[in-house]
Every structure is written in C-alpha cells, then in structure tokens.
Design an enzyme around this catalytic site. Structure first.
Site, PDB file in Angstrom:
ATOM      1  N   HIS A  84     -11.913  21.466  -7.529  1.00 53.69           N
ATOM      2  CA  HIS A  84     -12.799  22.104  -6.550  1.00 53.69           C
ATOM      3  C   HIS A  84     -12.039  23.183  -5.797  1.00 53.69           C
ATOM      4  CE1 HIS A  84     -16.326  19.075  -6.112  1.00 53.69           C
ATOM      5  NE2 HIS A  84     -15.910  19.160  -7.357  1.00 53.69           N
ATOM      6  N   TYR A 214     -19.845  19.005   3.782  1.00 53.90           N
ATOM      7  CA  TYR A 214     -19.570  18.306   5.043  1.00 53.90           C
ATOM      8  C   TYR A 214     -20.621  18.793   6.040  1.00 53.90           C
ATOM      9  CZ  TYR A 214     -14.937  16.809   3.399  1.00 53.90           C
ATOM     10  OH  TYR A 214     -13.897  16.219   2.699  1.00 53.90           O
ATOM     11  N   PRO A 305     -11.466   8.845   7.493  1.00 56.05           N
ATOM     12  CA  PRO A 305     -11.543   9.439   6.153  1.00 56.05           C
ATOM     13  C   PRO A 305     -11.995  10.894   6.082  1.00 56.05           C
ATOM     14  CG  PRO A 305     -13.362   7.904   6.506  1.00 56.05           C
ATOM     15  CD  PRO A 305     -12.463   7.783   7.687  1.00 56.05           C
ATOM     16  N   LYS A 309      -7.366  12.189   3.619  1.00 57.57           N
ATOM     17  CA  LYS A 309      -5.900  12.218   3.613  1.00 57.57           C
ATOM     18  C   LYS A 309      -5.227  10.890   3.257  1.00 57.57           C
ATOM     19  CE  LYS A 309      -5.287  16.456   4.448  1.00 57.57           C
ATOM     20  NZ  LYS A 309      -5.368  17.139   3.153  1.00 57.57           N
ATOM     21  N   TYR A 394      -6.411  21.038   4.308  1.00 53.98           N
ATOM     22  CA  TYR A 394      -7.246  20.279   3.370  1.00 53.98           C
ATOM     23  C   TYR A 394      -6.560  20.165   2.006  1.00 53.98           C
ATOM     24  CZ  TYR A 394     -11.699  18.555   1.473  1.00 53.98           C
ATOM     25  OH  TYR A 394     -12.684  17.793   0.900  1.00 53.98           O
TER      26      TYR A 394
HETATM   27  P1  FAD Z   1      -3.995  -0.156  -0.331  1.00 59.43           P
HETATM   28  O1  FAD Z   1      -4.796   0.661  -1.295  1.00 59.43           O
HETATM   29  O2  FAD Z   1      -4.712  -0.829   0.787  1.00 59.43           O
HETATM   30  O3  FAD Z   1      -3.170  -1.217  -1.174  1.00 59.43           O
HETATM   31  C1  FAD Z   1      -2.478  -2.310  -0.566  1.00 59.43           C
HETATM   32  C2  FAD Z   1      -2.434  -3.469  -1.535  1.00 59.43           C
HETATM   33  O4  FAD Z   1      -1.615  -4.500  -0.999  1.00 59.43           O
HETATM   34  C3  FAD Z   1      -3.807  -4.066  -1.781  1.00 59.43           C
HETATM   35  O5  FAD Z   1      -4.082  -4.110  -3.167  1.00 59.43           O
HETATM   36  C4  FAD Z   1      -3.701  -5.469  -1.165  1.00 59.43           C
HETATM   37  O6  FAD Z   1      -4.503  -6.417  -1.857  1.00 59.43           O
HETATM   38  C5  FAD Z   1      -2.214  -5.752  -1.315  1.00 59.43           C
HETATM   39  N1  FAD Z   1      -1.709  -6.775  -0.387  1.00 59.43           N
HETATM   40  C6  FAD Z   1      -2.024  -6.932   0.930  1.00 59.43           C
HETATM   41  N2  FAD Z   1      -1.360  -7.988   1.439  1.00 59.43           N
HETATM   42  C7  FAD Z   1      -0.624  -8.523   0.437  1.00 59.43           C
HETATM   43  C8  FAD Z   1       0.270  -9.633   0.353  1.00 59.43           C
HETATM   44  N3  FAD Z   1       0.503 -10.399   1.432  1.00 59.43           N
HETATM   45  N4  FAD Z   1       0.861  -9.910  -0.822  1.00 59.43           N
HETATM   46  C9  FAD Z   1       0.620  -9.123  -1.915  1.00 59.43           C
HETATM   47  N5  FAD Z   1      -0.211  -8.058  -1.886  1.00 59.43           N
HETATM   48  C10 FAD Z   1      -0.827  -7.751  -0.728  1.00 59.43           C
HETATM   49  N6  FAD Z   1      -7.956   8.726   1.062  1.00 59.43           N
HETATM   50  C11 FAD Z   1      -7.841   9.974   0.504  1.00 59.43           C
HETATM   51  O7  FAD Z   1      -6.714  10.474   0.370  1.00 59.43           O
HETATM   52  N7  FAD Z   1      -8.924  10.692   0.046  1.00 59.43           N
HETATM   53  C12 FAD Z   1     -10.180  10.198   0.167  1.00 59.43           C
HETATM   54  O8  FAD Z   1     -11.130  10.831  -0.315  1.00 59.43           O
HETATM   55  C13 FAD Z   1     -10.356   8.913   0.811  1.00 59.43           C
HETATM   56  N8  FAD Z   1     -11.573   8.376   0.951  1.00 59.43           N
HETATM   57  C14 FAD Z   1     -11.678   7.083   1.418  1.00 59.43           C
HETATM   58  C15 FAD Z   1     -12.942   6.535   1.495  1.00 59.43           C
HETATM   59  C16 FAD Z   1     -13.090   5.225   1.940  1.00 59.43           C
HETATM   60  C17 FAD Z   1     -14.493   4.644   2.007  1.00 59.43           C
HETATM   61  C18 FAD Z   1     -11.932   4.436   2.314  1.00 59.43           C
HETATM   62  C19 FAD Z   1     -12.084   2.995   2.768  1.00 59.43           C
HETATM   63  C20 FAD Z   1     -10.671   4.982   2.241  1.00 59.43           C
HETATM   64  C21 FAD Z   1     -10.533   6.303   1.802  1.00 59.43           C
HETATM   65  N9  FAD Z   1      -9.275   6.883   1.708  1.00 59.43           N
HETATM   66  C22 FAD Z   1      -9.174   8.179   1.216  1.00 59.43           C
HETATM   67  C23 FAD Z   1      -8.076   6.126   2.086  1.00 59.43           C
HETATM   68  C24 FAD Z   1      -7.346   5.514   0.879  1.00 59.43           C
HETATM   69  O9  FAD Z   1      -8.237   4.779   0.078  1.00 59.43           O
HETATM   70  C25 FAD Z   1      -6.176   4.636   1.354  1.00 59.43           C
HETATM   71  O10 FAD Z   1      -5.414   5.398   2.262  1.00 59.43           O
HETATM   72  C26 FAD Z   1      -5.297   4.150   0.192  1.00 59.43           C
HETATM   73  O11 FAD Z   1      -5.927   3.104  -0.504  1.00 59.43           O
HETATM   74  C27 FAD Z   1      -3.920   3.662   0.679  1.00 59.43           C
HETATM   75  O12 FAD Z   1      -3.173   3.133  -0.410  1.00 59.43           O
HETATM   76  P2  FAD Z   1      -2.078   2.004  -0.184  1.00 59.43           P
HETATM   77  O13 FAD Z   1      -1.506   1.745  -1.540  1.00 59.43           O
HETATM   78  O14 FAD Z   1      -1.182   2.391   0.922  1.00 59.43           O
HETATM   79  O15 FAD Z   1      -2.874   0.750   0.358  1.00 59.43           O
HETATM   80  C1  DHB Z   2     -14.328  11.621  -0.441  1.00 63.18           C
HETATM   81  C2  DHB Z   2     -13.956  10.935   0.691  1.00 63.18           C
HETATM   82  C3  DHB Z   2     -13.576  11.646   1.801  1.00 63.18           C
HETATM   83  O1  DHB Z   2     -13.186  10.991   2.907  1.00 63.18           O
HETATM   84  C4  DHB Z   2     -13.589  13.029   1.826  1.00 63.18           C
HETATM   85  O2  DHB Z   2     -13.254  13.690   2.956  1.00 63.18           O
HETATM   86  C5  DHB Z   2     -13.941  13.709   0.686  1.00 63.18           C
HETATM   87  C6  DHB Z   2     -14.314  13.002  -0.467  1.00 63.18           C
HETATM   88  C7  DHB Z   2     -14.736  10.857  -1.646  1.00 63.18           C
HETATM   89  O3  DHB Z   2     -14.726   9.631  -1.591  1.00 63.18           O
HETATM   90  O4  DHB Z   2     -15.093  11.489  -2.657  1.00 63.18           O
END
Ligand code: FAD
Ligand code: DHB
Length: 405
Positions: A84, A214, A305, A309, A394
């Site tokens: 995009h 947005y 979100p 980021k 962004y």
């Molecule tokens: P997580 O993905 O939370 O992984 C942590 C892992 O640790 C999990 O699998 C969990 O089960 C495991 N765990 C926890 N405790 C234990 C334990 N005691 N023992 C063993 N394992 C354990 N980010 C973006 O950059 N772009 C986006 O478009 C975006 N959109 C989003 C939309 C939504 C609806 C949401 C909810 C989040 C969004 N995010 C986005 C944020 C992004 O999804 C998270 O920041 C990302 O998942 C972080 O990754 P992580 O590996 O740090 O943590």
């Molecule tokens: C998506 C999520 C976001 O928070 C965003 O700013 C843009 C896209 C997504 O899930 O596609």
C-alpha cells in the site's frame, strides 16, 4: 499420614537463549539467532493451532517487510502481501488521500496478517529442527542476576524441564510472567487507558477500498482495512468494556455504513467470520532488561492500535536483541548494555505517534476536542510538512537499521 504422588524428575538441559512466548517477537528472535548459529529453546503456553489462528495485526512497516525478506521469510509475503502506497483520511464527510510514496521517500507499507507471519515462522523453525514447545505450563524464570539464568517449564506430556541459559528473552506479551519476574522497584511504568475500545471484524467480502480508510465520524472512529482481495478487516470505535453481544452482524454493518459512506461510495457488506472487542492502552515499562533477562515486544510495551505499531515494534526489538545476544555470546556486552535505551527511543516515538493518531481520530464527545481534532486533521491534509510527519511515522521511523539487510 498424608501421601503425595511422587514429583516427576526434572530434566536438566542447556541452551544459549531461553525464549518465553511464540508470538511474533519470540518466534522471530529464535529465527534470527539461528541464522547467527545461536541455539535457543522456546516455550509457549498455547497450542500451535491457537497461535496460528489468533487474529491481530495486519499492517507491516517497510523495514519489517525488508527484514522478513532478507531472512528467508519473503516467499508467501511477496506472493500474498498487499503493498500500500498511502491511506485515506476521512472527516467532516470528505475523504482525502495521503500518498506515502511521495511523502516518505518511496517507502510503503504491506498488508500481511500476523497469523501468516506466525505460520511462516513456525514452519521455518520447525523445518530447521528448532526446539519449540507448545502447550507448556508452569513457566518460571530464575537466577536472572547470574550469568546462567534458568528457564523452567512442564511440557505437554507432564515432564518438568530446567534449562540453563546464557540469557532469557521475555517475549511473552502483556500478561506474561517475565516482566513481573524483574526485581521489585526496578521498573518505571508509564500507562494510559483510553475510554474506548475497537470492535474488529473479519468479513468474507472484497474490500470496498483500494487503500485503508481512517475515518472520524460524529458517532466515532472507523477503520476499513483488509486481509486479501477477498477478505475485509474493519474496526469500529465502541465504548470501553463494550459487550460484543450488543452487536449483531446487521448492527455492525449498519454502523460501518453510517460512518464510512460518502456520496458516490458504498460499503459492500458480507458474512462476518470473526468479531471481537479489544481495549486500548498505552503502556511502557523501562528498563527492558534486568541482568540476563531481556524483555521484547508487548511484554515491555503496548500501544493503542490506531498507528499499527505493536507488531512492528516487536520486530524492531528483536532485531536489536538478536545483535546484542550475538555479541554477548562472543563475550562483548556493549550492545546488551545499550539494548533497553536503544529500543526505548523507537518505542517512545511509536507511543507518541499511536497516541496522536488515536486522539486525532477517536471521538470523546467533548466539543472542544472535536474542534481541536478537526483542525489537526485539516492541517494534516493541507500542509505538506504535517502530512510528511504522519507518513514517515506510519511507514516506520526511524528506518529499521539491521545487519540482516
Ligand atoms: P504476543 O503476540 O502477545 O505473544 C506473546 C506470546 O507469549 C503468546 O503466544 C502467549 O500465549 C505467550 N505466553 C504468555 N505467557 C506465557 C507463559 N507464562 N509461558 C509461555 N508462553 C506464554 N500491531 C501492528 O504492528 N500492526 C497492526 O495492524 C496491529 N493491529 C492490531 C489489531 C488488534 C485487534 C490487536 C489486538 C493488536 C494489533 N497489533 C497491531 C498489535 C500486535 O498484534 C502485538 O503488538 C503483537 O502481537 C506483539 O507480539 P509479541 O510477540 O510481543 O506478543
Ligand atoms: C490494521 C490494524 C491497525 O491497527 C491499523 O492501524 C491498520 C490496519 C489491520 O488489522 O489490518
């Protein structure tokens, strides 16, 4: 006299890096370390199927895409990812385009779901024979202030393991056990809760737009994103703690139409396959390291979100951490010592951007806020300097530096 069942024997093991969590942060770290010849043991409390299906992020910064490509994870990303070159900002009933290719020096973003990155990483690590243990219980980290920290867990068949490591990476998300294992009083926490949440849906309907929209509407924020040419991903601002039961599918589509539709443009509805409500918060815990425990991703910080980021920050953290742990394996502690400060600079930039996007686009009901935010939006679409600020944050600021590309 009471009898107790005999404790299972503890299996003693050794690895270089113990990793807690198979989200994007933990899996990518284990992959980057393997490329450097460093072995790791990764433990995850959920099942592989759960990790691969958890609907979350979808938007990748330019640096995230380049890193995944440079480390052998580009095949499906290049085949299925949707590049995009901009976004639409909609407010006061009008839609405006921001062109990132022009504003951010040709850099772009890519839609490719977190679920797919997680599948690609698990596939790559499994093919390489990595030690990935799903469905573990009783995860513990200990001896963090020594040069031989310990990771303990019980595997899916009930055997208890004790893994002696050179360092442990806490990639276990916001609710994990690693951040609470830091010494009392060490962490400074900055936190903000927002009075709204996102209701997110996945829908089997071709997106009604070529680029993300947005939208600020008097009823609240809405975002039109997508997962593929056949699948839409859309979000609605709802009150914090909203009950998803209050939102049957017809109500969701009616509200999305109300917020998005402008003369000459229609939103196509379709079957909703997934829906959930996500609360929003800003959270930063510093420092991101104590002794031989290093936090990465959501374990250390959460952003609302709106700026997309969270996943990108997790990728940036582990890119820095892979370099630091590689040096540490060779006896050089300089980059490990600088790890927290290095990451926090990007974390705070992204935290500010996410807060700014969130407050600019969400509706609080306060008339003063309404005028301030509309003024800010008019400034962003009217001033090249303001539009450039949005665009360069962004697509990812600062550009991700990596020794992998
Ligand atoms: P997580 O993905 O939370 O992984 C942590 C892992 O640790 C999990 O699998 C969990 O089960 C495991 N765990 C926890 N405790 C234990 C334990 N005691 N023992 C063993 N394992 C354990 N980010 C973006 O950059 N772009 C986006 O478009 C975006 N959109 C989003 C939309 C939504 C609806 C949401 C909810 C989040 C969004 N995010 C986005 C944020 C992004 O999804 C998270 O920041 C990302 O998942 C972080 O990754 P992580 O590996 O740090 O943590
Ligand atoms: C998506 C999520 C976001 O928070 C965003 O700013 C843009 C896209 C997504 O899930 O596609």
């Amino acid at each position: 006299m009471t009898t107790s069942s005999p404790r299972p024997p503890v299996r003693a093991e050794r690895t270089q890096i113990g990793i807690v969590g198979a989200g994007p942060a933990g899996l990518l770290l284990s992959h980057l370390l393997a490329l450097r010849g460093i072995d790791s043991v990764l433990v995850e409390s959920r099942s592989r199927a759960y990790c691969e299906a958890r609907q979350r992020a979808g938007l990748l910064e330019d640096g995230t895409v380049r890193l995944l490509r440079a480390t052998g994870l580009g095949e499906r990303l290049d085949a299925d990812g949707l590049p995009h070159g901009g976004i639409y900002l909609q407010f006061a009933g009008e839609r405006h385009h921001l062109d990132f290719r022009d504003l951010a020096g040709g850099r772009t973003v890519t839609i490719y779901a977190q679920t797919e990155i997680v599948k690609d990483l698990i596939e790559a690590r499994t093919a390489a024979g990595a030690a990935l243990h799903f469905e573990v219980t009783g995860t513990e980290v200990a001896d963090l202030d020594t040069s031989r920290p310990v990771l303990r867990y019980t595997d899916a068949s009930g055997d208890r393991h004790e893994v002696v490591c050179d360092a442990i990476a806490g990639c276990d998300g916001f609710h994990g056990i690693c951040r609470p294992a830091m010494p009392d009083g060490l962490l400074a926490v900055a936190e903000r809760a927002y009075p709204f949440a996102w209701l997110g849906i996945l829908a089997e309907v071709p997106p009604s737009t070529d680029e993300l929209i947005y939208c600020r509407h008097p009823n609240g924020f809405a975002l039109h994103s997508m997962r593929s040419p056949q699948v839409g991903r859309l979000y609605l601002q709802v009150p914090a703690d909203e009950d998803i039961g209050e939102w049957p599918d017809d109500r969701i589509w009616a509200e999305l139409k109300t917020r998005f539709e402008i003369p000459g443009w229609e939103l196509k509805p379709g079957p909703i396959t997934e829906k959930s409500v996500t609360p929003m918060r800003s959270f930063v815990a510093a420092p991101m390291r104590s002794g031989r425990l290093f936090l990465a991703g959501d374990a250390a910080h959460i952003v609302p979100p709106t700026g997309a980021k969270g996943l990108n920050l997790a990728v940036a953290d582990v890119t820095v951490l892979a370099d630091a742990l590689t040096d540490l394996a060779g006896g050089d502690t300089e980059r490990a010592d600088a790890y927290s400060q290095h990451c926090l600079e990007r974390v705070w930039r992204a935290s500010h951007f996410s807060w700014w996007m969130t407050t600019m686009l969400h509706v609080s009901g306060d008339p003063m806020d309404e005028q301030l935010m509309q003024s800010q939006l008019r400034y962003v679409i009217g001033s090249r300097a303001a539009a450039t600020t949005l665009a360069e944050n962004y697509v990812g600021y600062p550009p991700l530096p990596s020794e992998f590309f």
